[in-house]
Scaffold this motif. Structure first.
Motif, PDB file in Angstrom:
ATOM      1  N   GLU A  22      -1.557  11.625   7.886  1.00  0.00           N
ATOM      2  CA  GLU A  22      -2.382  11.750   6.685  1.00  0.00           C
ATOM      3  C   GLU A  22      -2.099  10.581   5.734  1.00  0.00           C
ATOM      4  OE1 GLU A  22      -3.060  15.111   3.299  1.00  0.00           O
ATOM      5  OE2 GLU A  22      -1.970  15.760   5.097  1.00  0.00           O
ATOM      6  N   THR A  23      -0.826  10.201   5.655  1.00  0.00           N
ATOM      7  CA  THR A  23      -0.460   9.050   4.817  1.00  0.00           C
ATOM      8  C   THR A  23      -1.131   7.785   5.345  1.00  0.00           C
ATOM      9  OG1 THR A  23       1.675  10.041   4.243  1.00  0.00           O
ATOM     10  CG2 THR A  23       1.463   7.668   3.923  1.00  0.00           C
ATOM     11  N   VAL A  24      -1.117   7.611   6.668  1.00  0.00           N
ATOM     12  CA  VAL A  24      -1.743   6.414   7.256  1.00  0.00           C
ATOM     13  C   VAL A  24      -3.233   6.381   6.914  1.00  0.00           C
ATOM     14  CG1 VAL A  24      -2.361   5.249   9.417  1.00  0.00           C
ATOM     15  CG2 VAL A  24      -0.027   6.095   9.087  1.00  0.00           C
ATOM     16  N   ASP A  25      -3.916   7.525   7.050  1.00  0.00           N
ATOM     17  CA  ASP A  25      -5.352   7.564   6.717  1.00  0.00           C
ATOM     18  C   ASP A  25      -5.585   7.076   5.283  1.00  0.00           C
ATOM     19  OD1 ASP A  25      -5.918   8.608   9.189  1.00  0.00           O
ATOM     20  OD2 ASP A  25      -6.021  10.692   8.511  1.00  0.00           O
ATOM     21  N   GLN A  26      -4.721   7.538   4.387  1.00  0.00           N
ATOM     22  CA  GLN A  26      -4.902   7.179   2.973  1.00  0.00           C
ATOM     23  C   GLN A  26      -4.592   5.706   2.715  1.00  0.00           C
ATOM     24  OE1 GLN A  26      -3.711  10.026   0.053  1.00  0.00           O
ATOM     25  NE2 GLN A  26      -3.194   8.472  -1.467  1.00  0.00           N
ATOM     26  N   ILE A  27      -3.507   5.216   3.300  1.00  0.00           N
ATOM     27  CA  ILE A  27      -3.160   3.816   2.983  1.00  0.00           C
ATOM     28  C   ILE A  27      -4.146   2.830   3.617  1.00  0.00           C
ATOM     29  CG2 ILE A  27      -0.703   4.300   2.572  1.00  0.00           C
ATOM     30  CD1 ILE A  27      -0.153   2.938   5.279  1.00  0.00           C
ATOM     31  N   VAL A  28      -4.793   3.238   4.702  1.00  0.00           N
ATOM     32  CA  VAL A  28      -5.843   2.366   5.267  1.00  0.00           C
ATOM     33  C   VAL A  28      -6.977   2.214   4.254  1.00  0.00           C
ATOM     34  CG1 VAL A  28      -7.646   2.204   7.029  1.00  0.00           C
ATOM     35  CG2 VAL A  28      -5.313   2.838   7.688  1.00  0.00           C
ATOM     36  N   ARG A  29      -7.365   3.332   3.661  1.00  0.00           N
ATOM     37  CA  ARG A  29      -8.448   3.269   2.658  1.00  0.00           C
ATOM     38  C   ARG A  29      -8.011   2.442   1.450  1.00  0.00           C
ATOM     39  NH1 ARG A  29      -9.306   9.324   1.721  1.00  0.00           N
ATOM     40  NH2 ARG A  29     -10.940   8.730   0.242  1.00  0.00           N
ATOM     41  N   GLY A  80       4.935   8.283   0.825  1.00  0.00           N
ATOM     42  CA  GLY A  80       3.843   8.926   1.534  1.00  0.00           C
ATOM     43  C   GLY A  80       3.500  10.264   0.900  1.00  0.00           C
ATOM     44  N   ILE A  81       2.612  10.974   1.571  1.00  0.00           N
ATOM     45  CA  ILE A  81       2.183  12.281   1.082  1.00  0.00           C
ATOM     46  C   ILE A  81       3.233  13.322   1.474  1.00  0.00           C
ATOM     47  CG2 ILE A  81       0.411  14.077   1.304  1.00  0.00           C
ATOM     48  CD1 ILE A  81      -1.590  11.710   1.880  1.00  0.00           C
ATOM     49  N   LEU A  82       3.626  14.133   0.503  1.00  0.00           N
ATOM     50  CA  LEU A  82       4.682  15.130   0.714  1.00  0.00           C
ATOM     51  C   LEU A  82       4.046  16.505   0.904  1.00  0.00           C
ATOM     52  CD1 LEU A  82       7.826  15.729   0.502  1.00  0.00           C
ATOM     53  CD2 LEU A  82       7.457  15.977  -1.960  1.00  0.00           C
ATOM     54  N   ARG A  83       4.305  17.128   2.082  1.00  0.00           N
ATOM     55  CA  ARG A  83       3.795  18.486   2.327  1.00  0.00           C
ATOM     56  C   ARG A  83       4.931  19.349   2.850  1.00  0.00           C
ATOM     57  NH1 ARG A  83      -0.895  18.143   0.505  1.00  0.00           N
ATOM     58  NH2 ARG A  83      -2.537  16.847   1.371  1.00  0.00           N
ATOM     59  N   ASP A  84       5.212  20.426   2.160  1.00  0.00           N
ATOM     60  CA  ASP A  84       6.287  21.340   2.563  1.00  0.00           C
ATOM     61  C   ASP A  84       7.585  20.593   2.877  1.00  0.00           C
ATOM     62  OD1 ASP A  84       4.409  23.407   2.385  1.00  0.00           O
ATOM     63  OD2 ASP A  84       3.739  23.025   4.461  1.00  0.00           O
ATOM     64  N   GLY A  85       7.926  19.682   1.987  1.00  0.00           N
ATOM     65  CA  GLY A  85       9.205  18.984   2.135  1.00  0.00           C
ATOM     66  C   GLY A  85       9.200  17.880   3.185  1.00  0.00           C
ATOM     67  N   ILE A  86       8.026  17.601   3.748  1.00  0.00           N
ATOM     68  CA  ILE A  86       7.961  16.556   4.776  1.00  0.00           C
ATOM     69  C   ILE A  86       6.989  15.465   4.336  1.00  0.00           C
ATOM     70  CG2 ILE A  86       7.150  16.066   7.150  1.00  0.00           C
ATOM     71  CD1 ILE A  86       8.284  18.828   7.906  1.00  0.00           C
ATOM     72  N   PRO A 102       2.294  -3.434   3.902  1.00  0.00           N
ATOM     73  CA  PRO A 102       2.615  -2.010   3.814  1.00  0.00           C
ATOM     74  C   PRO A 102       4.120  -1.793   3.917  1.00  0.00           C
ATOM     75  CG  PRO A 102       1.709  -2.538   5.986  1.00  0.00           C
ATOM     76  CD  PRO A 102       1.844  -3.831   5.241  1.00  0.00           C
ATOM     77  N   SER A 103       4.682  -1.109   2.928  1.00  0.00           N
ATOM     78  CA  SER A 103       6.145  -0.964   2.893  1.00  0.00           C
ATOM     79  C   SER A 103       6.600   0.461   3.154  1.00  0.00           C
ATOM     80  CB  SER A 103       6.685  -1.423   1.532  1.00  0.00           C
ATOM     81  OG  SER A 103       6.491  -0.430   0.547  1.00  0.00           O
ATOM     82  N   GLU A 104       5.656   1.351   3.540  1.00  0.00           N
ATOM     83  CA  GLU A 104       6.032   2.770   3.572  1.00  0.00           C
ATOM     84  C   GLU A 104       6.562   3.242   4.926  1.00  0.00           C
ATOM     85  OE1 GLU A 104       2.941   1.641   4.271  1.00  0.00           O
ATOM     86  OE2 GLU A 104       3.216   2.865   6.037  1.00  0.00           O
ATOM     87  N   MET A 105       6.558   2.362   5.918  1.00  0.00           N
ATOM     88  CA  MET A 105       7.234   2.625   7.190  1.00  0.00           C
ATOM     89  C   MET A 105       6.678   3.821   7.983  1.00  0.00           C
ATOM     90  SD  MET A 105       9.338   0.173   7.810  1.00  0.00           S
ATOM     91  CE  MET A 105      10.560   0.719   9.003  1.00  0.00           C
ATOM     92  N   VAL A 154       0.810  -1.227   0.000  1.00  0.00           N
ATOM     93  CA  VAL A 154       0.000   0.000   0.000  1.00  0.00           C
ATOM     94  C   VAL A 154       0.840   1.273   0.000  1.00  0.00           C
ATOM     95  CG1 VAL A 154      -2.204  -0.776   0.946  1.00  0.00           C
ATOM     96  CG2 VAL A 154      -0.318  -0.268   2.506  1.00  0.00           C
ATOM     97  N   ALA A 155       2.153   1.130  -0.108  1.00  0.00           N
ATOM     98  CA  ALA A 155       3.000   2.329  -0.163  1.00  0.00           C
ATOM     99  C   ALA A 155       2.585   3.176  -1.364  1.00  0.00           C
ATOM    100  CB  ALA A 155       4.463   1.936  -0.282  1.00  0.00           C
ATOM    101  N   LEU A 156       2.760   4.468  -1.250  1.00  0.00           N
ATOM    102  CA  LEU A 156       2.263   5.361  -2.301  1.00  0.00           C
ATOM    103  C   LEU A 156       3.259   5.612  -3.433  1.00  0.00           C
ATOM    104  CD1 LEU A 156       0.397   8.021  -0.103  1.00  0.00           C
ATOM    105  CD2 LEU A 156      -0.517   5.964  -1.204  1.00  0.00           C
TER     106      LEU A 156
END
Ligand code: PBG
Length: 351
Positions: free
Chosen positions: A166-173, A155-161, A188-191, A143-145
């Motif tokens: 938020e990434t967890v919420d998305q990968i659960v869905r 994961g989701i990138l926001r302002d360089g982070i 899940p491989s996104e750690m 489920v990694a993005l």
């Protein structure tokens, strides 16, 4: 010359053939058990069988496509129809499970990896097609993005982070959609922190109590992933590195602690990735938790063996079998390997 000195011990004066080595070893000789094929077989501690293999495959859109990956000689990206044929063959050989990775169109990749939330996206279409056509093989989905993002991060990138929650919420869905499509195990491989517990709750709430979780519990920030990033076309996209979410190759105790959290959160199986350079971690987490442990012999490991073999510098087949057996010795219950089909064929021949 003491070692040639014969001593008489009995009245019949039999020549005593005791050697200096016998005195040194106290008459113990390790080579006795190694002296013939039959005794070597008798004392063999670990064995590699087809039941130990998980085959990772790459899926592309379209039909009739078998597209060789330059950095992974012998490995192809396949359209779903071709993947179905290949997985049928794998199941016929007795391989228990596959792991699928999508290489989606660039136009579909964006900042948040939104295509991961499209119910009939490439990976979910592949799952349902394989499920329909092939029985008796497990389907493991990630489920990694990273296959879905325009920046190649997991994961989701926001302002360089890479934002955790938020990434967890998305990968659960995404995990629930993958299970809806027929995935048997979510890997899940996104750690991200907390992902295992969140996915477990999400799956259960959706009625997927039987869908398992194989945690990429200890995923290290590794140079061995290079060819995979070519395979799914993320290498050109990736900005920066993954050090803020993958584990440093320097840290073993931290890896065990990370795995411990995943166990508490409900992981059914644990994975160590990469493989051969991390056998100490395989051993430590097998000893610590007693859960099924899998190693991922990743793309760079595969490519090293292939490239050297293609140059005639090593015996590729021999090293393929040796590395996989060593994972067993290190406590692994199985191995994800791009060699899986080759190995299964070899094992079937040697019968
Ligand atoms: C990312 C992901 C990686 C692999 C599978 N999924 C690592 C990465 O690109 O950072 C590596 C697999 C391989 O190298 O064979 N979620």
């Amino acid at each position: 010359m003491i070692w040639t000195l014969a001593r008489t011990r009995t009245e019949t004066s039999v020549m005593d053939k005791t050697h200096l080595v016998d005195e040194i070893t106290g008459h113990r000789r390790m080579r006795r058990n190694r002296k013939a094929d039959w005794t070597r077989r008798l004392v063999q501690e670990n064995r590699l069988t087809v039941d130990d293999l998980i085959w990772p495959i790459f899926i592309v859109p379209g039909t009739g496509i078998v597209d060789p990956i330059a950095a992974m000689p012998g490995v192809n990206r396949m359209s779903i129809d071709k993947a179905v044929e290949a997985v049928k063959e794998a199941a016929g050989l007795g391989i228990p499970a596959i792991a699928t990775f999508p290489d989606i169109e660039m136009e579909l990749r964006d900042e948040t990896g939104s295509n991961s939330l499209v119910a009939n996206n490439l990976i979910n279409q592949a799952t349902s097609a394989i499920k329909k056509a092939v029985s008796n093989i497990g389907i493991i989905t990630d489920v990694a993005l990273d296959p879905f993002t325009s920046h190649g991060h997991d994961g989701i990138l926001r302002d360089g982070i890479i934002v955790n929650d938020e990434t967890v919420d998305q990968i659960v869905r995404a995990a629930v959609m993958q299970a809806d499509a027929g995935a048997d195990i979510i890997a899940p491989s996104e750690m991200m922190d907390g992902r295992i517990g969140a996915i477990r709750r999400g799956l259960d709430a959706a009625g997927h109590q039987d869908v398992g979780i194989m945690s990429y519990a200890t995923k290290f920030s590794s140079g061995f992933y290079g060819p995979y990033r070519e395979a799914i076309n993320t290498s050109g996209l990736l900005k920066g590195d993954k050090n803020s979410y993958y584990i440093s190759p320097a840290n073993g105790t931290e890896a065990v602690r990370d795995a411990a959290l995943d166990v508490e959160e409900g992981a059914d199986m644990l994975m160590v990735k990469p493989g051969i350079a991390y056998l100490d971690i395989c051993w430590r987490i097998k000893e610590a938790f007693g859960l099924p442990v899998f190693a991922y012999q990743v793309s760079g490991e595969y490519t090293q063996i292939k490239a050297a073999a293609m140059n005639g510098w090593i015996d590729g087949d021999r090293i393929m079998m040796e590395t996989l057996l060593c994972f067993k010795r290190a406590g692994c219950d199985g191995i994800l390997s791009y060699f899986a089909v080759d190995v299964a064929k070899k094992l079937a021949k040697n019968g």
